[in-house]
Write a protein that holds these residues in place. Structure first.
Motif, short mmCIF file in Angstrom:
data_model
loop_
_atom_site.label_atom_id
_atom_site.label_comp_id
_atom_site.label_asym_id
_atom_site.label_seq_id
_atom_site.Cartn_x
_atom_site.Cartn_y
_atom_site.Cartn_z
N VAL A 110 7.13 42.34 -34.45
CA VAL A 110 7.39 41.35 -35.49
C VAL A 110 6.39 40.22 -35.30
CG1 VAL A 110 9.05 39.78 -36.53
CG2 VAL A 110 9.83 41.97 -35.59
N SER A 147 6.64 36.36 -33.47
CA SER A 147 7.93 36.19 -32.79
C SER A 147 7.74 36.29 -31.28
CB SER A 147 8.90 37.28 -33.24
OG SER A 147 8.50 38.53 -32.73
N ASP A 178 5.83 41.92 -40.63
CA ASP A 178 7.03 41.12 -40.84
C ASP A 178 8.26 42.00 -40.60
OD1 ASP A 178 8.24 42.06 -43.61
OD2 ASP A 178 6.06 41.91 -43.88
N TRP A 179 9.42 41.36 -40.43
CA TRP A 179 10.65 42.07 -40.07
C TRP A 179 11.03 43.13 -41.10
CZ3 TRP A 179 13.40 43.71 -36.35
CH2 TRP A 179 14.69 44.16 -36.56
#
Length: 75
Positions: free
Chosen positions: A33, A36, A62-63
């Motif tokens: 991710v 993060s 991205d998540w």
């Protein structure tokens, strides 16, 4: 936590085990991710895996994309 010396020995031991295995250099994909704390941890893992002789493909996203991507076995 391991000291730097202990960590280096652990990577060397892992490299010896990889050399004895049937691993043929297939890429191991690590999904991260972007931005993060887990990306930082993934990078440390990837660094150690590369030092042990694995071929590592780090993919930051991205998540939402990661959740979709992890269901796929494609590189």
């Amino acid at each position: 936590a391991l000291s730097e010396e202990e960590a280096a020995r652990a990577v060397e031991a892992a490299a010896a085990e990889v050399a004895l295995s049937a691993y043929a250099g297939q890429p191991i994909v690590i999904l991260e991710v972007a931005g993060s704390i887990s990306q930082t941890a993934a990078r440390v893992l990837a660094q150690d895996m590369k030092a042990a002789g694995f071929t590592v493909d780090e993919q930051a996203m991205d998540w939402g994309t990661l959740v979709q991507r992890r269901a796929s076995r494609e590189p």
